[in-house]
Structure formats: structure tokens, C-alpha cells
Design an enzyme around this catalytic site. Structure first.
Site, PDB file in Angstrom:
ATOM      1  N   HIS A   1     -22.242  23.661  25.019  1.00 30.12           N
ATOM      2  CA  HIS A   1     -22.482  24.251  23.707  1.00 30.12           C
ATOM      3  C   HIS A   1     -21.175  24.376  22.924  1.00 30.12           C
ATOM      4  CE1 HIS A   1     -24.587  26.580  20.730  1.00 30.12           C
ATOM      5  NE2 HIS A   1     -23.606  27.470  20.761  1.00 30.12           N
TER       6      HIS A   1
ATOM      7  N   GLU B   1     -28.181  23.360  14.777  1.00 35.20           N
ATOM      8  CA  GLU B   1     -27.492  23.906  15.958  1.00 35.20           C
ATOM      9  C   GLU B   1     -26.745  22.799  16.717  1.00 35.20           C
ATOM     10  OE1 GLU B   1     -29.842  26.686  18.262  1.00 35.20           O
ATOM     11  OE2 GLU B   1     -28.571  26.341  20.016  1.00 35.20           O
TER      12      GLU B   1
ATOM     13  N   ASP C   1     -45.082  21.628   9.638  1.00 34.88           N
ATOM     14  CA  ASP C   1     -44.847  23.031   9.312  1.00 34.88           C
ATOM     15  C   ASP C   1     -44.326  23.757  10.559  1.00 34.88           C
ATOM     16  OD1 ASP C   1     -45.141  25.752   8.864  1.00 34.88           O
ATOM     17  OD2 ASP C   1     -47.025  25.553   7.768  1.00 34.88           O
TER      18      ASP C   1
ATOM     19  N   LYS D   1     -37.432  29.693  23.154  1.00 40.38           N
ATOM     20  CA  LYS D   1     -36.633  29.387  21.956  1.00 40.38           C
ATOM     21  C   LYS D   1     -35.934  28.039  22.151  1.00 40.38           C
ATOM     22  CE  LYS D   1     -32.817  29.454  19.270  1.00 40.38           C
ATOM     23  NZ  LYS D   1     -31.732  28.471  19.292  1.00 40.38           N
TER      24      LYS D   1
HETATM   25  C1  MEV Z   1     -29.948  28.027  22.649  1.00 40.53           C
HETATM   26  O1  MEV Z   1     -30.301  27.658  21.350  1.00 40.53           O
HETATM   27  C2  MEV Z   1     -31.098  27.785  23.581  1.00 40.53           C
HETATM   28  C3  MEV Z   1     -30.905  28.266  25.010  1.00 40.53           C
HETATM   29  O2  MEV Z   1     -30.554  29.652  25.016  1.00 40.53           O
HETATM   30  C4  MEV Z   1     -32.206  28.059  25.713  1.00 40.53           C
HETATM   31  C5  MEV Z   1     -32.285  28.664  27.100  1.00 40.53           C
HETATM   32  O3  MEV Z   1     -31.585  29.643  27.374  1.00 40.53           O
HETATM   33  O4  MEV Z   1     -33.102  28.138  27.878  1.00 40.53           O
HETATM   34  C6  MEV Z   1     -29.788  27.524  25.681  1.00 40.53           C
END
Ligand code: MEV
Length: 446
Positions: free
Chosen positions: A396, A87, A299, A283
């Protein structure tokens, strides 16, 4: 193109025969498919053989980028974190968080506990549970003594079997019981060690139930369902935190440090109470955790499953990180179970895992727990810092821009011009395509 012919004995074929079968059955341009597979073979045949033997039916390799985030200060040691992830913005976000906390004391981490667990899940059909308890007590020592050979090395390293309990689960499932083992597996993740012991316990259980005098016929009916470690390890727990005075949280944006601290705290609170947000929040934490977990040969599926189960331990899925804002003190912390190994598995086999370990100063498992928990915290800090100030898309999309340009097959010169063009703007897909077309058409961007 899909094949209509099932194949028997595929795993017994040579790599060449498997490849030949695959490309002739599934690909319209077999030569192109073959070339692609081959282009990912390692040039060093020994390394390729190693990869071939990691799993069954290996045909080629699947690469992930391996990046690093320097200046990561943790418990007064300066690390350069190895990260394997696809990513775009994750490594950049990690590096940003590392730099942010570098002059504020860095990350502080401590391991709370290192226990792992495993179960022999079994059915017992006797009608008086006290018989089973008595039977279990009478053979409990054998679970230790009969596995002494298996546990010898681990005991020499300070680990081994910590406890063995009989658990009655009949209120949830008729006749269902467990033998629950608690283990210390030192620097190994411990899956093989634990599973081997559990399977020995199952044999002991089956043997002894036939030999023990005081049991009646119904008591002797034990059916072992399965023996397996649990990837849920709430007692293999690590904490990590960062803290500073609020005025040191000065932000690049228009917001004051106090406004930022309050908004940040509120954002954490939202993740604590709202599962829809908590999943995305966690996530993001796992972006940091998994990338180091993968780079260090651990793992990531086990790590993920465990972290999410822990996040839901109170009956509602919630944030793994928390924030305290008291007066002028800002404290941000994570508590996460991480069952990791620095010996065993592929740790001494995979050349890049060995490289990552050396880069980290060959940490033991508890040090690695601290490093990886801190990586999760750092990643979450960066994500929330962007989310609560500029928005996530700025950073991003800046990182993702090259992916779009590569998709469009832009030349290096075109890429350089377009990246420069979007220096101060958020690049969205459609605008990038439009600008790309202009550049392809001969326009020179100012
Ligand atoms: C993207 O991979 C992860 C985010 O969505 C985490 C978050 O929203 O805290 C940017």
C-alpha cells in the site's frame, strides 16, 4: 469563507452565472478558483455538454483515474479489467491477483439468478384482510394487462413482470401492505422500467378500489405511500471462485504453501464471525467491485447498499467471501448480489463507459455480473494474501509513496531517486518527508 446570502432560482442561471455566484461568495481568491474549475473542463465541447447534462448545476468535472488490470482469466476468457478508482494500491492488487490465478485455471463464475423487485407500499384501513386479498386477486390481471405497453420491449427481449404478490406487513406496521413485483430486466439495471410499472400499479389500485362493487367504504381507503424498486436484490445473485491444490499456493514469503493456505482460511473465518473485521474485509472486496462498476457506468451506491444488506442477511454482518480447505484442495469463493446494466443509464452516453464496455468485449448484464463478482474476489484474495504474509502496508505505502511525494511537490528527479531509495523498505510518511528534505538539501541517495 462561507456565504450568508441564500440564492433563489440557482438552477435556472447559466453555467457562467452559477460559477460567478459561487466563486465570489465562497472563495477568497475567485480568479484562482475560476481557473481551477475551468482547467477541468473538457476540451471537446460535445463531451463537456454531455457531462453538463448528466446532472443539475454542473460547473466542471471531477476526474477519477481510469486504470486497467490485464491477464484476468475468467471462464476461459482473458479480460483486461477497466477500473475507475482513486485508491493507490487497488489496481496493482487486482493485477497481482489476476497474474496469480492465470496459470491455475483463472476465475470461474456463474449467475445464480437475475430477479429484481419493487414495491407499491400502501396503507389499507379495512378491518378484514380477506377483503383486500379478494380485491387484489380480482384486479391482479390488470396489473399485467394495463402495463403491456410499458413492458412490450422488455418482453420482446425475454424479460418483463415475473410475479405480482400482495404482502401483509401489518405485524410490523399497522395497516401496512405491499404490492410486490418481481421482474426480469435483461441487460438493463431496470430502475426506470420497474418504477414506471409500480407507479402504474398504484394508479390501478386507486382507480379499482373505487370501482369494485364488493368493497365497503372502509375497504376503499387505500393510501399509497410510495412506489419504488428495491436495491436489495438477493435473487440477482452471482458466484465466482478460484481453486487449486494447496501446493500451488506457493507464496513469495517464508511461509510454506500449507501454512499460507491455513492462515488464509483462518483469516476468512475471522471475517465470517467478527463484524469488525467483516466490514473492512468487505470494503476491500468493494474496492474491486466498485472500481469496475464505476468504469462500466453502473450505480455503485446501489451495489454497495445491496452487498452490505446481503452480508447481514442472517442477522449478523459477515464476510461475502468464503474459503474451503479440504485435504490438498483450496477453494475460495464469493457470492454477491449485483444488479447491473449494460444498456440504458449512462452506458450508451459516457465515452469512457463505452470504452470500458468495448474493452470487455461488450458483455451483457450476466457476463458483467460474473466479471465484477470475480473482480471483488480477486481484490479480496490480494488483500488477504498481503495481510497474512507481508502485512498490508508494504504494497500500500509503495503505491502511496507517489501521493506523498506529489504532496511535497517533489520534482520528477527527486521522485525517481526517492522511489528507488524505498525499493526494498516500507515507506512511512515521516521517513519519506525526512528523506525528501535530505534530497532537497542536495544529498544524492545511494
Ligand atoms: C483497503 O482499502 C482495503 C483493505 O483494508 C481490505 C482488507 O483489510 O481486507 C486492505
Amino acid at each position: 469563507m462561507t456565504s450568508t446570502n441564500p440564492i433563489k432560482g440557482f438552477s435556472k442561471l447559466t453555467k457562467e452565472a452559477k460559477t460567478e455566484w459561487l466563486i465570489s461568495n465562497y472563495f477568497e481568491e475567485p480568479d484562482r478558483a475560476l481557473q481551477l474549475l475551468k482547467s477541468y473542463w473538457h476540451t471537446d465541447q460535445n463531451i463537456q455538454k454531455l457531462h453538463d447534462e448528466f446532472i443539475e448545476n454542473t460547473l466542471t468535472n471531477f476526474y477519477l483515474p481510469f486504470g486497467v488490470a490485464p491477464n484476468f482469466l475468467l471462464n476461459d476468457t482473458l479480460y483486461c479489467l477497466p477500473m475507475a478508482i482513486e485508491e493507490s494500491s487497488v489496481v496493482a492488487a487486482m493485477a497481482k491477483a489476476a497474474n496469480f490465478w492465470l496459470d491455475k485455471g483463472g476465475f470461474k463464475s456463474e449467475v445464480v439468478s437475475t430477479k429484481k423487485v419493487g414495491h407499491v407500499h400502501f396503507v389499507w384501513r379495512g378491518d378484514d384482510a380477506t377483503h383486500l386479498h379478494r380485491f387484489f386477486q380480482s384486479i391482479r390481471d390488470r396489473f399485467f394487462t394495463d402495463t403491456e405497453k410499458i413492458t412490450a420491449n422488455m418482453r420482446a427481449r425475454g424479460g418483463g413482470i415475473l410475479d405480482i404478490e400482495l404482502i401483509d406487513k401489518t405485524s410490523l406496521e399497522p395497516n401496512y401492505y405491499q404490492i410486490k413485483g418481481t421482474f426480469e430486466t435483461c441487460d438493463s439495471m431496470g430502475a426506470n422500467f420497474i418504477n414506471t410499472i409500480l407507479e402504474s400499479w398504484a394508479s390501478i389500485l386507486r382507480d379499482e378500489v373505487l370501482l369494485t362493487q364488493h368493497l365497503n367504504d372502509a375497504d376503499r381507503e387505500i393510501e399509497v405511500i410510495m412506489c419504488i424498486l428495491s436495491n436489495y436484490t438477493p435473487e440477482c445473485l452471482v458466484r465466482s471462485e478460484v481453486s487449486c491444490s494447496v501446493d500451488r499456493l506457493v507464496e513469495g514469503s517464508d511461509m510454506s504453501a500449507r501454512e499460507f493456505a491455513e492462515k488464509f482460511e483462518r483469516a476468512i473465518h475471522v471475517a465470517e464471525i467478527e463484524p469488525y473485521r467483516a466490514v473492512t474485509h468487505n470494503k476491500g472486496i468493494m474496492n474491486g467491485i466498485d472500481s469496475v462498476v464505476i468504469a462500466t457506468g453502473n450505480d455503485f451506491r446501489a451495489t454497495e447498499a445491496c452487498a452490505h444488506a446481503y452480508a447481514a442477511r442472517n442477522g449478523r454482518y459477515s464476510s461475502l467471501t468464503h474459503c474451503e480447505l479440504v485435504g490438498n484442495d483450496f477453494r475460495f469463493y464469493i457470492e454477491v448480489p449485483l444488479a447491473l446494466g449494460t444498456v440504458g443509464g449512462i452506458t450508451s452516453l459516457h465515452p469512457m463507459v463505452k470504452f470500458a464496455s468495448e474493452l470487455l468485449g461488450r458483455p451483457n448484464a450476466t457476463e458483467l455480473m460474473q466479471i465484477i463478482a470475480s473482480a471483488g474476489l480477486a481484490q479480496n484474495f490480494s488483500a488477504l494474501r498481503s495481510l497474512t504474509t507481508t502485512g498490508i502496508q508494504k504494497g500500500h505505502m509503495k503505491m502511496h509513496l507517489l501521493n506523498i511525494l506529489n504532496q511535497l511537490e517533489a520534482t520528477e528527479a527527486e521522485k525517481a531517486m526517492i522511489v528507488n531509495y524505498f525499493k526494498s523498505d516500507v515507506p512511512h510518511y515521516n521517513t519519506v518527508v525526512e528523506v525528501f528534505k535530505r534530497v532537497r538539501g542536495g544529498e544524492v541517495l545511494s
